[in-house]
Scaffold this active site. Structure first.
Site, PDB file in Angstrom:
ATOM      1  N   GLN A  96      -2.304  30.519  -5.767  1.00 20.18           N
ATOM      2  CA  GLN A  96      -2.329  29.195  -6.396  1.00 20.18           C
ATOM      3  C   GLN A  96      -3.105  28.216  -5.518  1.00 20.18           C
ATOM      4  OE1 GLN A  96       2.175  29.436  -6.627  1.00 20.18           O
ATOM      5  NE2 GLN A  96       1.752  28.046  -8.300  1.00 20.18           N
ATOM      6  N   HIS A 114      -6.100  28.539  -9.434  1.00 21.52           N
ATOM      7  CA  HIS A 114      -6.229  27.080  -9.552  1.00 21.52           C
ATOM      8  C   HIS A 114      -7.569  26.566  -9.028  1.00 21.52           C
ATOM      9  CE1 HIS A 114      -1.555  26.522  -9.781  1.00 21.52           C
ATOM     10  NE2 HIS A 114      -2.079  26.991 -10.881  1.00 21.52           N
TER      11      HIS A 114
HETATM   12  P1  NAD Z   1       4.879  23.584  -3.864  1.00 23.79           P
HETATM   13  O1  NAD Z   1       4.369  22.469  -3.011  1.00 23.79           O
HETATM   14  O2  NAD Z   1       5.490  23.255  -5.166  1.00 23.79           O
HETATM   15  O3  NAD Z   1       5.911  24.498  -3.072  1.00 23.79           O
HETATM   16  C1  NAD Z   1       5.594  25.074  -1.868  1.00 23.79           C
HETATM   17  C2  NAD Z   1       6.651  26.074  -1.487  1.00 23.79           C
HETATM   18  O4  NAD Z   1       6.315  26.556  -0.187  1.00 23.79           O
HETATM   19  C3  NAD Z   1       8.067  25.482  -1.421  1.00 23.79           C
HETATM   20  O5  NAD Z   1       8.929  26.294  -2.184  1.00 23.79           O
HETATM   21  C4  NAD Z   1       8.433  25.569   0.064  1.00 23.79           C
HETATM   22  O6  NAD Z   1       9.777  25.925   0.279  1.00 23.79           O
HETATM   23  C5  NAD Z   1       7.512  26.681   0.537  1.00 23.79           C
HETATM   24  N1  NAD Z   1       7.187  26.613   1.954  1.00 23.79           N
HETATM   25  C6  NAD Z   1       7.072  25.538   2.763  1.00 23.79           C
HETATM   26  N2  NAD Z   1       6.763  25.915   4.020  1.00 23.79           N
HETATM   27  C7  NAD Z   1       6.648  27.274   3.993  1.00 23.79           C
HETATM   28  C8  NAD Z   1       6.351  28.259   4.968  1.00 23.79           C
HETATM   29  N3  NAD Z   1       6.087  27.934   6.252  1.00 23.79           N
HETATM   30  N4  NAD Z   1       6.321  29.563   4.594  1.00 23.79           N
HETATM   31  C9  NAD Z   1       6.584  29.912   3.294  1.00 23.79           C
HETATM   32  N5  NAD Z   1       6.897  29.012   2.339  1.00 23.79           N
HETATM   33  C10 NAD Z   1       6.912  27.719   2.679  1.00 23.79           C
HETATM   34  O7  NAD Z   1       3.668  24.547  -3.985  1.00 23.79           O
HETATM   35  P2  NAD Z   1       3.222  25.488  -5.121  1.00 23.79           P
HETATM   36  O8  NAD Z   1       4.407  26.098  -5.793  1.00 23.79           O
HETATM   37  O9  NAD Z   1       2.214  26.372  -4.566  1.00 23.79           O
HETATM   38  O10 NAD Z   1       2.539  24.524  -6.218  1.00 23.79           O
HETATM   39  C11 NAD Z   1       1.773  23.399  -5.950  1.00 23.79           C
HETATM   40  C12 NAD Z   1       0.307  23.545  -6.383  1.00 23.79           C
HETATM   41  O11 NAD Z   1      -0.460  22.612  -5.643  1.00 23.79           O
HETATM   42  C13 NAD Z   1      -0.315  24.856  -6.022  1.00 23.79           C
HETATM   43  O12 NAD Z   1      -0.275  25.662  -7.104  1.00 23.79           O
HETATM   44  C14 NAD Z   1      -1.743  24.542  -5.588  1.00 23.79           C
HETATM   45  O13 NAD Z   1      -2.627  24.617  -6.671  1.00 23.79           O
HETATM   46  C15 NAD Z   1      -1.685  23.133  -5.142  1.00 23.79           C
HETATM   47  N6  NAD Z   1      -1.712  23.003  -3.663  1.00 23.79           N
HETATM   48  C16 NAD Z   1      -2.556  23.791  -2.922  1.00 23.79           C
HETATM   49  C17 NAD Z   1      -2.573  23.694  -1.534  1.00 23.79           C
HETATM   50  C18 NAD Z   1      -3.510  24.582  -0.756  1.00 23.79           C
HETATM   51  O14 NAD Z   1      -4.511  25.051  -1.296  1.00 23.79           O
HETATM   52  N7  NAD Z   1      -3.227  24.868   0.518  1.00 23.79           N
HETATM   53  C19 NAD Z   1      -1.725  22.792  -0.904  1.00 23.79           C
HETATM   54  C20 NAD Z   1      -0.890  21.970  -1.696  1.00 23.79           C
HETATM   55  C21 NAD Z   1      -0.887  22.092  -3.079  1.00 23.79           C
END
Ligand code: NAD
Length: 247
Positions: A96, A114
């Site tokens: 994602q 995404h």
């Molecule tokens: P989310 O923000 O809804 O949830 C993130 C999840 O990661 C939470 O359940 C949390 O408990 C978990 N988490 C936090 N720290 C962690 C760790 N160290 N190890 C494992 N898990 C951990 O994110 P989502 O469900 O991916 O959805 C949000 C959407 O926003 C994504 O689909 C994406 O498209 C976008 N997004 C992308 C990025 C990126 O590319 N790095 C960053 C932020 C949001």
């Protein structure tokens, strides 16, 4: 899949969410409290917001482009790349995330459902110009380039709220083939990814979640391993690819 390893017939589907990149310094949306400059992310990451204020939307993504150029993969990304090398065609990675940390860690086949922050594309849905690599930060309306073919504004190559994610046909096909599903750092709230594990369970796949909190779709997981991805995945992958027998 169990912690005692994969069988030669297993096909592993891995889904990663924002949590897999958290330890690299990219905050999850929840980690940002879902807010940017007082706007909810859902207000900025939409086709409607781009139509009304393209410079505001580009400012949001430009900040992210600059941030993404400073981060490095963490042990979770490297562990997932190791799975690809070990399993070859029996492995499928869907993320994602819009970052490139899986690729930076050595993953070769990554489906970005995404989109990708470092790519742009024409905002005209009818235009056939393909997405292209673009690391530029755009701040003003005048700076935003126009498509050379049709003249529409260029937009980030991102799946916004209300849009259909990329490569869904391939993803659904791979979910149907998978005997094992590993989900890492995805809250289980954002659809359609939140439903993948339910689909896989319907096909009798074994399902594991790794992350510090239970996901919202917890009932569809056979196992939930609570902890940070960077700390949990290297050992989990070692156990999976070696059957737990290697030192
Ligand atoms: P989310 O923000 O809804 O949830 C993130 C999840 O990661 C939470 O359940 C949390 O408990 C978990 N988490 C936090 N720290 C962690 C760790 N160290 N190890 C494992 N898990 C951990 O994110 P989502 O469900 O991916 O959805 C949000 C959407 O926003 C994504 O689909 C994406 O498209 C976008 N997004 C992308 C990025 C990126 O590319 N790095 C960053 C932020 C949001």
């Amino acid at each position: 899949m169990t912690l005692n390893g994969l069988s030669p017939d297993d096909r592993l589907f891995v889904l990663t969410g924002a949590g897999v990149s958290a330890e690299s310094g990219l905050p999850t949306f929840r980690g940002m409290n879902g807010l940017w400059r007082g706007y909810r992310v859902e207000e900025v990451a939409t086709p409607e917001a781009f139509a009304a204020e393209p410079e505001l939307v580009w400012q949001f993504y430009s900040e992210r482009r600059q941030r993404h150029q400073t981060v490095e993969p963490n042990p979770a990304h490297f562990a997932i790349a190791r799975l690809e090398r070990a399993l070859g065609g029996r492995f499928f990675l869907c993320t994602q995330n819009v970052d490139s940390l899986h690729e930076q860690a050595g993953s070769r086949r990554v489906v970005h459902m995404h989109g990708r922050i470092m790519q742009s594309r024409c905002s005209n849905p009818g235009c056939t110009t393909p997405p292209f690599d673009d690391a530029t930060a755009y701040r003003t309306r005048e700076e935003i380039p126009r498509c050379r073919r049709c003249g529409a504004l260029v937009r980030p190559h991102i799946c916004w709220f209300g849009e259909v994610p990329f490569e869904m046909e391939l993803i659904i096909h791979q979910l149907g083939e998978a005997t094992q599903v590993l989900v890492v750092g995805s809250s289980g709230v954002v659809e359609p990814a939140a439903s993948f594990v339910r689909l896989a369970r319907r096909n009798r796949a074994h399902t594991i979640y790794v992350g510090p909190e239970e996901p919202a779709n917890r009932t569809f997981f056979d196992e939930v391993l609570q902890g940070k991805a960077g700390e949990m995945l290297p050992q989990l992958v070692q156990d999976l690819v070696s059957g737990g027998n290697d030192p």
